[in-house]
Design an enzyme around this catalytic site. Structure first.
Site, PDB file in Angstrom:
ATOM      1  N   GLU A   1      -2.995  11.598   2.825  1.00  0.00           N
ATOM      2  CA  GLU A   1      -3.791  11.046   3.911  1.00  0.00           C
ATOM      3  C   GLU A   1      -3.681  11.931   5.145  1.00  0.00           C
ATOM      4  OE1 GLU A   1      -4.823   6.656   5.737  1.00  0.00           O
ATOM      5  OE2 GLU A   1      -2.725   7.114   5.291  1.00  0.00           O
TER       6      GLU A   1
ATOM      7  N   GLU B   1       0.861  -1.192   0.000  1.00  0.00           N
ATOM      8  CA  GLU B   1       0.000   0.000   0.000  1.00  0.00           C
ATOM      9  C   GLU B   1       0.889   1.231   0.000  1.00  0.00           C
ATOM     10  OE1 GLU B   1      -3.086   2.299   3.030  1.00  0.00           O
ATOM     11  OE2 GLU B   1      -3.004   0.109   3.080  1.00  0.00           O
TER      12      GLU B   1
END
Length: 333
Positions: A133, A128
């Site tokens: 974020e 990932e």
């Protein structure tokens, strides 16, 4: 004929990155699939399919928002089941490449947890890459890699505004908080949240090779001309915001990755007691879930505006060749 072949060969060798996929304007949503399962991070959301999202005003394309694609969160209703939101995943998977996303607005506000990321199969085996974020009123961007055991990074090679928080990308690393991964935080307040939106956003460029993964951020006023012209040249961009390299076999740990955009609410990060409880957001509600359930107007800024996205591959790379073979019906890499 020989001279023509040689000319094409030479041109290919010096071409650098060439475009493979263009996720822009009306082509954007058509190249993604909506995710409608329960949120894996236990967020207070119910992810919608395209039909429901359109009816609820959670998504719209160019005609409504100029050059951007809109993807938002419900900001009118109260629901005990979770607030309607969206998560979309590219129909195509990638093995390396240069990913350039032009974004004008990132979801912001108490309870929000927006992310733009790449993810492989059988998480965390396929890896990932979290490119954008953050949670709640976070002012700067956090970038993170998540893998299984055997991938660590160094602490050099990135902009002076960035800090390495953790170096072991293993989601179960014994000396780190679970799922922390290898995290890099920038102090640039233009990179995320309200500061990002105030300047009309900018471009995030992610270069993923077999040797390193670099993440660059360019504010709206300083996007390199080679990006806007469609001929990106990372070697001219200077030091990346995040540089991931070290004791990590990137080809092993990052494979067949989809592009994902989503906005979840609360959940395991934004709603965690040691995150929500110590933020100013706790002044609005005792818990994040109560905030997300009872205060729909708090989510009027919880939306993405994505001008477009392009994926480039190095001209003549084996990665591009293998993917082309896959599209012709043979074994997909």
């Amino acid at each position: 004929m020989l001279s023509l072949i040689l000319a094409v060969f030479v041109q290919t060798c010096i071409a650098g990155y060439v475009i493979e996929d263009d996720y822009s304007k009306d082509a954007f949503f058509g190249n993604f699939t909506p995710f409608t399962d329960p949120d894996p991070t236990n967020g207070f959301v119910v992810y919608q399919n395209y039909e429901n999202a359109t009816q609820q005003g959670l998504m719209a394309s160019v005609a409504n928002y100029g050059s951007a694609n809109y993807m938002g969160v419900d900001n009118t209703s109260i629901s005990t089941a979770g607030r309607p939101s969206m998560r979309i995943s590219s129909t195509k998977t990638y093995n390396q490449g240069l990913f350039i996303a032009d974004i004008a607005h990132i979801p912001v506000g108490c309870g929000t947890w927006p992310a733009y990321w790449l993810v492989g199969p059988n998480w965390p085996t396929g890896g990932e890459i979290d490119i954008i974020e953050g949670v709640n009123l976070q002012a700067t961007n956090q970038m993170t890699l998540h893998t299984n055991a055997g991938c660590t990074i160094g602490t050099t090679g990135m902009a002076s505004t960035s800090t390495v928080n953790t170096t072991n990308c293993d989601t179960n690393a014994s000396n780190q908080k679970k799922n922390a991964g290898c995290s890099i935080m920038t102090s640039d307040t233009r990179s995320f949240g309200a500061g990002f939106n105030a300047i009309g956003g900018g471009v995030y460029a992610t270069e993923w090779t077999s040797q390193y993964i670099d993440i660059y951020f360019f504010p709206r006023s300083s996007i390199p001309s080679d990006i806007t012209s469609g001929h990106p040249n990372p070697s001219s961009w200077g030091t990346p915001m995040a540089h991931y390299a070290g004791n990590c076999d990137i080809n092993q740990h990052f494979t067949n990755m989809n592009i994902v955009f989503d906005t979840t609410l609360c959940g395991q990060w934004a709603g965690a007691e040691d995150v929500w409880g110590v933020s100013s957001c706790a002044n609005t509600s005792a818990t994040c879930n109560a905030h997300a359930q009872l205060l729909p107007s708090a989510f009027t800024e919880a939306y993405w505006l994505i001008n477009g996205m392009q994926v480039y591959q190095e001209a003549g790379s084996s990665n591009t060749t293998k993917r082309e073979v896959g599209r012709r019906g043979f074994v997909q890499w």
